[in-house]
Design a protein around this motif. Structure first.
Motif, PDB file in Angstrom:
ATOM      1  N   ARG A  22      45.118  41.329  25.498  1.00  9.33           N
ATOM      2  CA  ARG A  22      44.138  40.842  26.476  1.00  9.33           C
ATOM      3  C   ARG A  22      44.718  39.720  27.329  1.00  9.33           C
ATOM      4  NH1 ARG A  22      38.537  42.095  25.677  1.00  9.33           N
ATOM      5  NH2 ARG A  22      38.289  43.467  23.909  1.00  9.33           N
ATOM      6  N   ASP A  23      45.471  38.827  26.704  1.00  6.97           N
ATOM      7  CA  ASP A  23      46.078  37.719  27.452  1.00  6.97           C
ATOM      8  C   ASP A  23      47.076  38.226  28.478  1.00  6.97           C
ATOM      9  OD1 ASP A  23      44.568  35.963  25.965  1.00  6.97           O
ATOM     10  OD2 ASP A  23      46.229  35.283  24.702  1.00  6.97           O
ATOM     11  N   LYS A  24      47.883  39.221  28.101  1.00  6.57           N
ATOM     12  CA  LYS A  24      48.880  39.773  29.023  1.00  6.57           C
ATOM     13  C   LYS A  24      48.209  40.477  30.202  1.00  6.57           C
ATOM     14  CE  LYS A  24      53.277  40.130  29.462  1.00  6.57           C
ATOM     15  NZ  LYS A  24      53.978  38.938  29.906  1.00  6.57           N
ATOM     16  N   VAL A  25      47.168  41.254  29.921  1.00  4.92           N
ATOM     17  CA  VAL A  25      46.449  41.943  30.997  1.00  4.92           C
ATOM     18  C   VAL A  25      45.753  40.919  31.890  1.00  4.92           C
ATOM     19  CG1 VAL A  25      44.576  43.545  31.516  1.00  4.92           C
ATOM     20  CG2 VAL A  25      46.190  44.084  29.703  1.00  4.92           C
ATOM     21  N   GLN A  26      45.156  39.886  31.297  1.00  3.12           N
ATOM     22  CA  GLN A  26      44.490  38.853  32.091  1.00  3.12           C
ATOM     23  C   GLN A  26      45.489  38.110  32.962  1.00  3.12           C
ATOM     24  OE1 GLN A  26      41.043  38.452  32.176  1.00  3.12           O
ATOM     25  NE2 GLN A  26      41.651  37.325  33.988  1.00  3.12           N
ATOM     26  N   GLU A  27      46.686  37.874  32.437  1.00  5.50           N
ATOM     27  CA  GLU A  27      47.741  37.226  33.221  1.00  5.50           C
ATOM     28  C   GLU A  27      48.123  38.090  34.420  1.00  5.50           C
ATOM     29  OE1 GLU A  27      52.422  36.454  32.402  1.00  5.50           O
ATOM     30  OE2 GLU A  27      51.048  35.763  30.825  1.00  5.50           O
ATOM     31  N   THR A  28      48.238  39.392  34.210  1.00  7.38           N
ATOM     32  CA  THR A  28      48.550  40.319  35.298  1.00  7.38           C
ATOM     33  C   THR A  28      47.443  40.318  36.347  1.00  7.38           C
ATOM     34  OG1 THR A  28      49.779  41.709  33.757  1.00  7.38           O
ATOM     35  CG2 THR A  28      49.126  42.722  35.840  1.00  7.38           C
ATOM     36  N   ILE A  62      44.070  48.363  36.937  1.00  3.33           N
ATOM     37  CA  ILE A  62      44.992  47.595  36.087  1.00  3.33           C
ATOM     38  C   ILE A  62      44.451  47.542  34.674  1.00  3.33           C
ATOM     39  CG2 ILE A  62      45.866  45.263  35.593  1.00  3.33           C
ATOM     40  CD1 ILE A  62      46.154  44.881  38.629  1.00  3.33           C
ATOM     41  N   TRP A  63      43.152  47.243  34.548  1.00  6.14           N
ATOM     42  CA  TRP A  63      42.558  47.140  33.211  1.00  6.14           C
ATOM     43  C   TRP A  63      42.694  48.463  32.472  1.00  6.14           C
ATOM     44  CZ3 TRP A  63      41.279  43.073  30.435  1.00  6.14           C
ATOM     45  CH2 TRP A  63      40.570  43.281  29.245  1.00  6.14           C
ATOM     46  N   ARG A  64      42.359  49.556  33.146  1.00  4.01           N
ATOM     47  CA  ARG A  64      42.374  50.856  32.489  1.00  4.01           C
ATOM     48  C   ARG A  64      43.797  51.350  32.223  1.00  4.01           C
ATOM     49  NH1 ARG A  64      39.702  55.304  35.716  1.00  4.01           N
ATOM     50  NH2 ARG A  64      38.064  53.753  35.775  1.00  4.01           N
ATOM     51  N   GLU A  65      44.682  51.180  33.182  1.00  3.86           N
ATOM     52  CA  GLU A  65      46.024  51.748  33.066  1.00  3.86           C
ATOM     53  C   GLU A  65      47.003  50.856  32.297  1.00  3.86           C
ATOM     54  OE1 GLU A  65      46.643  54.872  33.936  1.00  3.86           O
ATOM     55  OE2 GLU A  65      44.575  54.994  34.622  1.00  3.86           O
ATOM     56  N   VAL A  66      46.652  49.607  32.061  1.00  2.00           N
ATOM     57  CA  VAL A  66      47.536  48.719  31.301  1.00  2.00           C
ATOM     58  C   VAL A  66      46.940  48.413  29.932  1.00  2.00           C
ATOM     59  CG1 VAL A  66      48.612  46.433  31.244  1.00  2.00           C
ATOM     60  CG2 VAL A  66      48.544  47.707  33.386  1.00  2.00           C
ATOM     61  N   VAL A 101      38.952  47.603  43.071  1.00  2.00           N
ATOM     62  CA  VAL A 101      39.455  48.890  42.591  1.00  2.00           C
ATOM     63  C   VAL A 101      40.748  48.689  41.799  1.00  2.00           C
ATOM     64  CG1 VAL A 101      40.494  51.082  43.347  1.00  2.00           C
ATOM     65  CG2 VAL A 101      38.347  50.293  44.360  1.00  2.00           C
ATOM     66  N   ASN A 102      41.622  47.834  42.292  1.00  2.00           N
ATOM     67  CA  ASN A 102      42.898  47.608  41.602  1.00  2.00           C
ATOM     68  C   ASN A 102      42.720  46.878  40.280  1.00  2.00           C
ATOM     69  OD1 ASN A 102      45.135  48.810  43.039  1.00  2.00           O
ATOM     70  ND2 ASN A 102      44.449  47.548  44.743  1.00  2.00           N
ATOM     71  N   VAL A 103      41.772  45.947  40.197  1.00  2.00           N
ATOM     72  CA  VAL A 103      41.528  45.268  38.923  1.00  2.00           C
ATOM     73  C   VAL A 103      41.050  46.281  37.880  1.00  2.00           C
ATOM     74  CG1 VAL A 103      39.987  43.647  37.749  1.00  2.00           C
ATOM     75  CG2 VAL A 103      41.163  42.954  39.823  1.00  2.00           C
ATOM     76  N   VAL A 104      40.153  47.174  38.278  1.00  2.00           N
ATOM     77  CA  VAL A 104      39.674  48.208  37.351  1.00  2.00           C
ATOM     78  C   VAL A 104      40.836  49.112  36.928  1.00  2.00           C
ATOM     79  CG1 VAL A 104      38.200  50.260  37.164  1.00  2.00           C
ATOM     80  CG2 VAL A 104      37.296  48.168  38.193  1.00  2.00           C
TER      81      VAL A 104
END
Length: 190
Positions: A161-167, A31-35, A26-29
């Motif tokens: 994408r790299d920044k979100v993937q790092e998070t 993070i992806w949507r909100e960041v 749930v948190n990965v989804v």
């Protein structure tokens, strides 16, 4: 008949793993949507600002067919922002007047995005055929309402994408640490 019963340690471990997995997913989804989405909107806003600014500066050079000044404008803008993949300026006949490419502007790219009459901008996501994992946000902005041409800027989504993937990777490490601590705690409590 003997009834099967799991030891308390395994009950804790299964429950903890399930809860952490659901929480993590749930948190990965989220993070992806909100960041990712707000960063993408910020990328578009920055690109449109740059394109509109360049379009306003290009009016006089376009009217006087001053290709040298147009090229200097493009080179100066390109030096400022490393996420800019390309910039090119089209004249009213949709011919390239100045560009940031090493060689010529690919013809498919010229046709990939145009500003429709009456619109101020047009934004499209372009995926190059040679790099399917790479996304470029292409922004088209008219020069003088499109009467004398248009500015096209392509910004790479890769830094976002790299920044979100790092998070997300950091989050997965945290989830793994919580899971390990939880299983160790289940062992102690069992």
């Amino acid at each position: 008949m003997k009834r099967f019963s799991l030891p308390l340690f395994w009950k804790f471990t299964i429950a903890l793993t399930g809860i952490v997995t659901i929480f993590g997913t749930v948190n990965v989804v989220l993070i992806w949507r909100e960041v990712y989405e707000p960063l993408g909107q910020e990328l578009e806003s920055r690109g449109l600002f740059i394109a509109r600014n360049l379009a306003s500066q290009a009016v006089a050079p376009m009217l006087y067919d001053d290709v040298v000044t147009l090229q200097k404008l493009i080179d100066n803008v390109r030096e400022i922002d490393s996420t800019i993949e390309y910039i090119f300026i089209l004249n009213g006949g949709k011919e390239v007047t100045a560009h940031s490419f090493q060689d010529a502007v690919p013809p498919a790219l010229i046709a990939a995005n145009t500003v429709l009459p009456g619109k101020e901008t047009n934004i499209r996501s372009i995926i190059p055929s040679e790099r399917r994992d790479y996304v470029i946000r292409d922004m088209a902005v008219p020069i003088l309402d499109g009467r004398i041409g248009a500015v096209r800027i392509g910004l790479a989504e890769k830094p976002i994408r790299d920044k979100v993937q790092e998070t997300i990777n950091i989050f997965f490490l945290m989830v793994g640490a919580f899971l390990t601590i939880g299983i160790a705690g289940a062992f102690v409590f069992a």
